[in-house]
Design a protein around this motif. Structure first.
Motif, mmCIF file in Angstrom:
data_model
loop_
_atom_site.group_PDB
_atom_site.id
_atom_site.type_symbol
_atom_site.label_atom_id
_atom_site.label_comp_id
_atom_site.label_asym_id
_atom_site.label_seq_id
_atom_site.Cartn_x
_atom_site.Cartn_y
_atom_site.Cartn_z
ATOM 1 N N ASN A 296 -1.493 -7.717 -12.180
ATOM 2 C CA ASN A 296 -1.220 -8.463 -10.952
ATOM 3 C C ASN A 296 -1.073 -7.498 -9.787
ATOM 4 N N ILE A 297 -0.600 -8.013 -8.660
ATOM 5 C CA ILE A 297 -0.473 -7.186 -7.474
ATOM 6 C C ILE A 297 0.550 -6.075 -7.680
ATOM 7 N N LEU A 298 1.570 -6.315 -8.527
ATOM 8 C CA LEU A 298 2.553 -5.280 -8.835
ATOM 9 C C LEU A 298 1.898 -4.107 -9.563
ATOM 10 N N THR A 299 0.988 -4.423 -10.494
ATOM 11 C CA THR A 299 0.298 -3.366 -11.243
ATOM 12 C C THR A 299 -0.587 -2.534 -10.328
ATOM 13 N N TYR A 300 -1.384 -3.201 -9.506
ATOM 14 C CA TYR A 300 -2.256 -2.464 -8.586
ATOM 15 C C TYR A 300 -1.440 -1.672 -7.562
ATOM 16 N N ALA A 315 -9.352 7.742 -4.854
ATOM 17 C CA ALA A 315 -9.161 6.718 -5.889
ATOM 18 C C ALA A 315 -8.235 5.611 -5.397
ATOM 19 N N ALA A 316 -7.174 6.004 -4.683
ATOM 20 C CA ALA A 316 -6.238 5.011 -4.153
ATOM 21 C C ALA A 316 -6.913 4.105 -3.129
ATOM 22 N N GLU A 317 -7.747 4.704 -2.259
ATOM 23 C CA GLU A 317 -8.425 3.901 -1.252
ATOM 24 C C GLU A 317 -9.464 2.982 -1.886
ATOM 25 N N GLY A 318 -10.084 3.423 -2.979
ATOM 26 C CA GLY A 318 -11.018 2.550 -3.700
ATOM 27 C C GLY A 318 -10.313 1.335 -4.288
ATOM 28 N N LEU A 319 -9.122 1.548 -4.846
ATOM 29 C CA LEU A 319 -8.355 0.422 -5.369
ATOM 30 C C LEU A 319 -7.949 -0.527 -4.251
ATOM 31 N N LEU A 320 -7.587 0.039 -3.093
ATOM 32 C CA LEU A 320 -7.206 -0.801 -1.957
ATOM 33 C C LEU A 320 -8.397 -1.629 -1.473
ATOM 34 N N ASP A 321 -9.589 -1.033 -1.437
ATOM 35 C CA ASP A 321 -10.787 -1.786 -1.054
ATOM 36 C C ASP A 321 -11.045 -2.940 -2.017
ATOM 37 N N LYS A 322 -10.796 -2.694 -3.298
ATOM 38 C CA LYS A 322 -11.003 -3.732 -4.306
ATOM 39 C C LYS A 322 -10.039 -4.900 -4.079
ATOM 40 N N LEU A 323 -8.800 -4.577 -3.745
ATOM 41 C CA LEU A 323 -7.818 -5.632 -3.474
ATOM 42 C C LEU A 323 -8.171 -6.389 -2.199
ATOM 43 N N GLU A 324 -8.674 -5.661 -1.200
ATOM 44 C CA GLU A 324 -9.054 -6.322 0.055
ATOM 45 C C GLU A 324 -10.206 -7.299 -0.160
ATOM 46 N N SER A 325 -11.133 -6.937 -1.020
ATOM 47 C CA SER A 325 -12.268 -7.831 -1.285
ATOM 48 C C SER A 325 -11.815 -9.111 -1.972
ATOM 49 N N ARG A 326 -10.697 -9.040 -2.692
ATOM 50 C CA ARG A 326 -10.156 -10.220 -3.365
ATOM 51 C C ARG A 326 -9.050 -10.895 -2.558
ATOM 52 N N GLU A 327 -8.803 -10.386 -1.351
ATOM 53 C CA GLU A 327 -7.744 -10.913 -0.487
ATOM 54 C C GLU A 327 -6.382 -10.834 -1.183
ATOM 55 N N LEU A 328 -6.135 -9.725 -1.899
ATOM 56 C CA LEU A 328 -4.879 -9.554 -2.637
ATOM 57 C C LEU A 328 -4.030 -8.401 -2.111
ATOM 58 N N SER A 330 -1.425 -6.263 -0.315
ATOM 59 C CA SER A 330 -0.109 -6.593 0.222
ATOM 60 C C SER A 330 0.380 -5.477 1.126
ATOM 61 N N VAL A 331 1.475 -5.727 1.796
ATOM 62 C CA VAL A 331 2.048 -4.722 2.691
ATOM 63 C C VAL A 331 2.498 -3.501 1.902
ATOM 64 N N GLN A 332 2.949 -3.698 0.653
ATOM 65 C CA GLN A 332 3.365 -2.567 -0.172
ATOM 66 C C GLN A 332 2.186 -1.654 -0.497
ATOM 67 N N CYS A 333 1.009 -2.239 -0.769
ATOM 68 C CA CYS A 333 -0.174 -1.426 -1.079
ATOM 69 C C CYS A 333 -0.582 -0.593 0.133
ATOM 70 N N TYR A 334 -0.609 -1.213 1.306
ATOM 71 C CA TYR A 334 -0.966 -0.474 2.517
ATOM 72 C C TYR A 334 0.065 0.620 2.822
ATOM 73 N N THR A 335 1.334 0.320 2.617
ATOM 74 C CA THR A 335 2.379 1.319 2.891
ATOM 75 C C THR A 335 2.254 2.509 1.950
ATOM 76 N N SER A 336 1.956 2.251 0.684
ATOM 77 C CA SER A 336 1.763 3.351 -0.274
ATOM 78 C C SER A 336 0.578 4.223 0.136
ATOM 79 N N MET A 337 -0.492 3.575 0.619
ATOM 80 C CA MET A 337 -1.665 4.320 1.066
ATOM 81 C C MET A 337 -1.334 5.172 2.295
#
Length: 610
Positions: A296-300, A315-328, A330-337
């Protein structure tokens, strides 16, 4: 009396005679909406209504209030049941030291009272309620103790920000509750053990959390997934356990036939990322997919955070792009990046991620701004850090202790001292002063170097208010600040207070005192400080040079020569700076041939011939 009539099925309403308006004006009725029946249909306002509770023929509202007690207002008003009234009366009894008696409290009612007390007054007051109820022949059961332990666990804030005294307090409450349960000869279940594990996990005591897990196994109870997840969460929140220990807990969980869930895998990925092993992070993620557990979003989020913090930014930015394509995303993912880019000095890239985040309609939170402020400060752009602080206020966010600590630490290392002091005063006003000693130490030192004694003293007082431990470096910085501000009497007051508090002066403290004596031209006191320093075995070439400079400012050439001779006798290697200090003293003497007539010769005080 109002006339009660029935309309269509499912409706009950009151038709009030107009002559009853006189009673309403006297306060006996209240204008409310028509009662909604069981059919769930809509209604319209028909005028004042008495609280009939669906029973026709009831008298006025005053008559009803005379027979029953009511809770709430308007459509939410309801009649208090006997158990509700007993709960309220019991809490009033505890508050008023037993003025009213309550008898016949059942097990269910006692637990309800306990829950309400925990919500309103905390664990300590709830334990007093338990004592009071036990005096009235009420016996707590397993549910009662589970409620208490769960509340203790929830009351502990997340993260390693508790003082040792607060940790002892929470651990003591948990131990007291568990001991009382044992005394009452009640056998604990898995739920209660999980609450106990959670207490020590939140306190960061991973060793005790694992011991309780082992005790749970010895009692014959079977630990569940939550038991192991709680222990792993302690490993993730506090870096007190190694990666091998966390993997051993995970392996034991599988051997016992307990299937890990998405929380287990996400926590383990976070632990691996904290220990810097991104390869194992992806191995755990792969085994999660093979086990049929859907991330889920917690895992990603844990995976992005692990990659970003260890420099695997692509690798982190690739995972973020994958989440963006699925509209998933979150603010936590962007903050970690953003945190990953600021950590590796890529501030421009961090602001690109920040812009992407805002364009997608995701509002940054206080942690996002805090990470950006820290990145700007590390890049040396303190002005940008203060601009970001203003931006977060305009966005309607409230800074927390970490935000203020980051901003004050940045301001203390720059020339923006006015803005730093404004932020400090704001933090003190709202009660959010940070607890990091380094933040206050940097501010005291910065204001001291600027010669702003008043602000340095204000920051020092703020450190004491925030509960920061006052140690020898903090007092030394304050002495230096007062010396530069020509507040020499404060220098000696602080030094005396330092000794009264049991703080042992170090070399830095004595050097600050020698500098203060030199600035004030008090050679006699400088010699006294130096003698005390010699008894502690601390003087070196730097201390002697400081004393020579003090002699020069006091126009006492004889004392300077005696000190220079003492340096050679003590076996201290003379450097170019030592000769320069002596020449400085001689040049000051030549400017003022009057010497020190009429005063006690410092050379005699030091032990010279004069």
């Amino acid at each position: 009396m109002p006339k009660m009539e029935r309309g269509p099925v499912g409706w009950i309403w009151c038709v009030i005679r107009w002559d009853s308006m006189v009673e309403m004006s006297a306060g006996r009725f209240s204008p409310v909406r028509r009662v909604r029946g069981r059919s769930g249909q809509g209604s319209r306002v028909v005028g004042p209504r008495i609280p009939t509770m669906g029973v026709a023929g009831v008298g006025s509202a005053a008559d009803v209030r005379g027979r029953h007690e009511w809770s709430g207002q308007g459509p939410w008003r309801r009649r208090l049941s006997p158990s509700d009234k007993r709960d309220r009366e019991t809490l009033e009894v505890i508050a008023e030291r037993g003025r009213t008696r309550v008898g016949g409290v059942t097990q269910r009612e006692g637990n309800r009272i306990l829950r309400r007390t925990l919500e309103q007054r905390g664990v300590e007051q709830a334990l007093e309620v338990v004592n009071w109820l036990q005096q009235r022949e009420w016996k707590p059961n397993l549910i009662s103790f589970s409620i208490l332990l769960a509340k203790v666990a929830r009351s502990i804030p997340a993260g390693p920000r508790l003082s040792p005294q607060e940790k002892l307090k929470h651990a003591g409450l948990a131990t007291q509750i568990f001991d009382r349960m044992v005394t009452a000869k009640i056998d604990a279940d898995v739920i209660l053990y999980n609450s106990l594990i959670s207490v020590y996990a939140r306190l960061g005591d991973t060793m005790t959390a694992v011991e309780i897990l082992r005790r749970l196994e010895k009692t014959g109870l079977q630990p569940n997934c939550r038991s192991y997840n709680t222990v792993l969460s302690a490993f993730a929140s506090f870096s007190t356990a190694s990666l091998e220990e966390a993997l051993a807990i995970f392996k034991e969980m599988n051997e016992r036939g307990i299937e890990p869930n998405v929380v287990t895998y996400s926590t383990l990925i976070d632990i691996c990322g904290q220990r810097g092993d991104v390869r194992i992070c992806f191995e755990v993620f792969s085994s999660m997919r093979k086990a049929g557990v859907r991330p889920n979003i917690l895992t990603y989020g844990s995976l992005i955070h692990s990659c970003a913090r260890n420099g695997y930014l692509d690798a982190a930015e690739g995972l973020l792009d994958k989440l963006e394509s699925r509209e998933l995303a979150s603010v936590q993912c962007y903050t970690s990046m953003i945190h990953g880019f600021t950590k590796f000095n890529k501030l421009n890239k961090a602001f690109e991620i920040f812009q992407r985040m805002c364009e997608r309609g995701i509002s940054p939170n206080i942690r996002t701004y805090t990470v950006l402020i820290d990145g700007a400060a590390k890049a040396g752009d303190v002005n940008l850090a203060f601009q970001l602080f203003s931006s977060l206020r305009r966005a309607g966010l409230e800074p927390n202790e970490i935000t203020y600590s980051t901003l004050l630490h940045a301001g203390g290392r720059s020339r923006y001292l006015d803005q730093a002091f404004e932020a400090f005063e704001e933090a003190r006003k709202v009660g959010k002063l940070p607890e990091e000693r380094a933040t206050f130490l940097g501010l005291v030192d910065a204001f001291g170097k600027a010669g702003d004694t008043d602000r340095a003293l204000s920051v020092f007082q703020g450190a004491r208010t925030a509960g920061v431990s006052i140690d020898e470096p903090m007092m030394t910085s304050l002495i230096g600040a007062c010396s530069r501000g020509n507040e020499f009497q404060l220098v000696w007051d602080i030094f005396e207070q330092m000794k009264l508090n049991g703080l042992q002066p170090g070399k830095a403290t004595y050097m600050a005192l020698l500098a203060a004596c030199a600035n004030a031209g008090e050679l006699v006191r400088a010699c006294m400080v130096f003698d005390e320093m010699k008894r502690s075995g601390l003087p070196d070439e730097v201390a002697y040079n400081a004393l020579l400079i003090a002699c020069g400012k006091a126009r006492d050439l004889n004392a300077a020569v005696n000190i220079f001779d003492d340096m050679k006798k003590s076996g201290i290697k003379l450097s170019l700076k030592s000769y320069a200090s002596l020449l400085h003293a001689m040049s000051d003497k030549c400017r003022d041939r009057r010497g020190c007539k009429g005063e006690l010769s410092a050379s005699q005080s030091f032990g010279g011939t004069g």
